[in-house]
Write a protein that holds these residues in place. Structure first.
Motif, PDB file in Angstrom:
ATOM      1  N   ASN A 153       2.489  11.732  -1.181  1.00 15.97           N
ATOM      2  CA  ASN A 153       1.433  11.374  -0.228  1.00 15.97           C
ATOM      3  C   ASN A 153       0.170  10.934  -0.971  1.00 15.97           C
ATOM      4  O   ASN A 153       0.079  11.041  -2.200  1.00 15.97           O
ATOM      5  CB  ASN A 153       1.134  12.550   0.708  1.00 15.97           C
ATOM      6  CG  ASN A 153       0.785  13.820  -0.044  1.00 15.97           C
ATOM      7  OD1 ASN A 153      -0.131  13.846  -0.856  1.00 15.97           O
ATOM      8  ND2 ASN A 153       1.548  14.881   0.188  1.00 15.97           N
ATOM      9  N   HIS A 154      -0.824  10.485  -0.211  1.00 13.61           N
ATOM     10  CA  HIS A 154      -2.042   9.946  -0.808  1.00 13.61           C
ATOM     11  C   HIS A 154      -2.781  11.006  -1.622  1.00 13.61           C
ATOM     12  O   HIS A 154      -3.303  10.728  -2.709  1.00 13.61           O
ATOM     13  CB  HIS A 154      -2.957   9.394   0.287  1.00 13.61           C
ATOM     14  CG  HIS A 154      -4.256   8.848  -0.237  1.00 13.61           C
ATOM     15  ND1 HIS A 154      -4.340   7.648  -0.912  1.00 13.61           N
ATOM     16  CD2 HIS A 154      -5.519   9.368  -0.217  1.00 13.61           C
ATOM     17  CE1 HIS A 154      -5.604   7.438  -1.281  1.00 13.61           C
ATOM     18  NE2 HIS A 154      -6.332   8.457  -0.866  1.00 13.61           N
TER      19      HIS A 154
ATOM     20  N   ASN B 263       0.840  -1.201   0.000  1.00 16.02           N
ATOM     21  CA  ASN B 263       0.000   0.000   0.000  1.00 16.02           C
ATOM     22  C   ASN B 263       0.878   1.255   0.000  1.00 16.02           C
ATOM     23  O   ASN B 263       0.875   2.061   0.925  1.00 16.02           O
ATOM     24  CB  ASN B 263      -0.917  -0.015   1.230  1.00 16.02           C
ATOM     25  CG  ASN B 263      -1.974   1.074   1.165  1.00 16.02           C
ATOM     26  OD1 ASN B 263      -2.286   1.598   0.088  1.00 16.02           O
ATOM     27  ND2 ASN B 263      -2.512   1.443   2.314  1.00 16.02           N
ATOM     28  N   THR B 264       1.637   1.423  -1.095  1.00 16.80           N
ATOM     29  CA  THR B 264       2.545   2.560  -1.256  1.00 16.80           C
ATOM     30  C   THR B 264       2.240   3.248  -2.587  1.00 16.80           C
ATOM     31  O   THR B 264       1.583   2.665  -3.461  1.00 16.80           O
ATOM     32  CB  THR B 264       4.009   2.091  -1.242  1.00 16.80           C
ATOM     33  OG1 THR B 264       4.231   1.217  -2.366  1.00 16.80           O
ATOM     34  CG2 THR B 264       4.337   1.343   0.049  1.00 16.80           C
TER      35      THR B 264
ATOM     36  N   TYR C  27      10.241  11.412   0.708  1.00 20.17           N
ATOM     37  CA  TYR C  27       9.301  10.574  -0.056  1.00 20.17           C
ATOM     38  C   TYR C  27       7.892  10.565   0.538  1.00 20.17           C
ATOM     39  O   TYR C  27       6.909  10.780  -0.179  1.00 20.17           O
ATOM     40  CB  TYR C  27       9.845   9.152  -0.180  1.00 20.17           C
ATOM     41  CG  TYR C  27       9.014   8.254  -1.058  1.00 20.17           C
ATOM     42  CD1 TYR C  27       9.133   8.302  -2.450  1.00 20.17           C
ATOM     43  CD2 TYR C  27       8.083   7.370  -0.513  1.00 20.17           C
ATOM     44  CE1 TYR C  27       8.370   7.492  -3.266  1.00 20.17           C
ATOM     45  CE2 TYR C  27       7.312   6.551  -1.321  1.00 20.17           C
ATOM     46  CZ  TYR C  27       7.459   6.615  -2.693  1.00 20.17           C
ATOM     47  OH  TYR C  27       6.686   5.823  -3.492  1.00 20.17           O
ATOM     48  N   PRO C  28       7.730  10.313   1.861  1.00 23.26           N
ATOM     49  CA  PRO C  28       6.367  10.304   2.421  1.00 23.26           C
ATOM     50  C   PRO C  28       5.664  11.652   2.325  1.00 23.26           C
ATOM     51  O   PRO C  28       4.433  11.705   2.271  1.00 23.26           O
ATOM     52  CB  PRO C  28       6.590   9.902   3.888  1.00 23.26           C
ATOM     53  CG  PRO C  28       7.945   9.289   3.935  1.00 23.26           C
ATOM     54  CD  PRO C  28       8.740  10.003   2.891  1.00 23.26           C
TER      55      PRO C  28
ATOM     56  N   ASP D 174       8.016   9.142  -9.148  1.00 25.87           N
ATOM     57  CA  ASP D 174       8.040   8.332  -7.924  1.00 25.87           C
ATOM     58  C   ASP D 174       9.416   7.719  -7.696  1.00 25.87           C
ATOM     59  O   ASP D 174       9.955   7.750  -6.584  1.00 25.87           O
ATOM     60  CB  ASP D 174       6.981   7.230  -8.024  1.00 25.87           C
ATOM     61  CG  ASP D 174       6.996   6.278  -6.849  1.00 25.87           C
ATOM     62  OD1 ASP D 174       6.386   6.602  -5.820  1.00 25.87           O
ATOM     63  OD2 ASP D 174       7.639   5.209  -6.953  1.00 25.87           O
TER      64      ASP D 174
END
Length: 329
Positions: free
Chosen positions: A135-136, A54-55, A130-131, A119
């Motif tokens: 992000n979502h 889930n990335t 990166y996070p 990415d």
């Protein structure tokens, strides 16, 4: 679309003239189609079921697999049926729909591949951010932007194409309807259509290619600074398949849509189109996904879970059936 009523239907080309060769090529294309569906379906299931995937990378990979299943389904099944049954006719509306979906899927494909290059760049060159960057919300916005912009571009090209008059011939030298083939059949002035194709190629294809090339140049520079050879290999293994897919897709599509108006043999026309309509959806799950260790582990987990579930259900069924037989006795 009133001007296109001089032609009420088009005739698509088949893979070959002889029945034996048509049968062989149809079976080959059908196997490639089924392989592409199976491979992409495995990626979709694995990245959905396994929570460790889930990335952002696997989010776009799942979206790409869904897109590829749609992309290859627009052209191959109809072409195989046409070759096997010798039914070459396609209505003007059907031809317009095919052009729209091929253009839409191709645009979304290159945009998704570009985002995936972003990415990889962030993951390798700016791992600490990166996070924050990927992000979502960013992933959802980029996906919606890719779909919406592709809808507009595909719609504009389809409408502009079918505002032309087709009175010279209705035989499309291709196994599906595409813009360059129809422009050759038109008896109207196609300068604006060709200019629109050129601008679209420069704005979308050119900018995406530049962004991808820049991203991988920076990735290469960063990876070469890594002292451990094993870590370099891991970084390259995630990037090289992506470069291969992008290169095949862009080079073949650019040649078909931007080449000078020269007449090619039917075999050459079909071969070139295969490289940007069939090869990418088939290659993506093979060289971009199934080589990934995490994907392999997820596929194993899903496969084992399916076998255990099926085995458990069958055991329950046979146990219940055996108890019913004993009670009857």
């Amino acid at each position: 679309m009133a001007n296109s009523t001089l032609v009420t239907e088009f005739l698509l080309a088949v893979f070959a003239e002889t029945w034996e060769l048509r049968l062989l090529l149809s079976v080959l294309f059908l196997l490639v189609y089924l392989g592409s569906l199976l491979g992409n379906l495995i990626i979709i299931i694995a990245t959905t079921v396994d929570q460790t995937l889930n990335t952002p990378m696997y989010f776009f990979l799942r979206n790409l697999s869904i897109l590829d299943m749609c992309y290859i389904s627009v052209t191959v099944p109809n072409a195989c049926v046409n070759s096997l049954t010798d039914h070459k006719k396609i209505s003007v509306a059907g031809c317009a729909a095919q052009i729209f979906f091929v253009f839409f899927c191709a645009c979304v494909e290159i945009l998704f591949l570009t985002i995936m290059a972003q990415d990889r760049y962030v993951a390798i060159c700016k791992p600490l951010l990166y996070p924050v960057i990927m992000n979502h919300q960013f992933c959802a916005q980029m996906t919606l932007a890719s779909l919406f912009s592709s809808l507009i571009i595909a719609g504009v090209h389809t409408i502009k194409t079918f505002q032309l008059s087709f009175c010279h011939s209705n035989v499309v030298p291709q196994f599906f309807c595409d813009v360059p083939s129809l422009l050759k059949l038109s008896c109207s002035d196609t300068f604006n259509n060709k200019l629109l194709l050129l601008l679209s190629a420069i704005v979308i294809g050119g900018s995406c290619f530049t962004f991808i090339a820049t991203s991988y140049a920076q990735i290469l520079s960063t990876v070469l600074k890594v002292p451990v050879k094993g870590e370099r290999g891991k970084a390259f293994s995630t990037c090289v398949p992506h470069i291969i897919v992008v290169s095949v897709f862009l080079s073949s599509a650019a040649y078909v849509y931007l080449r000078p108006p020269v007449t090619l043999e039917l075999v050459q026309e079909i071969t070139l189109s295969v490289f940007y309509t069939i090869v990418p959806p088939f290659l993506n799950p093979i060289i971009y996904s199934l080589r990934n260790k995490q994907i392999k582990e997820a596929v194993k987990k899903v496969t084992l879970r399916i076998f255990f579930t099926v085995g458990y259900k069958m055991n329950e069924y046979w146990s219940g059936w055996s108890r019913e037989n004993e009670l009857m006795k």
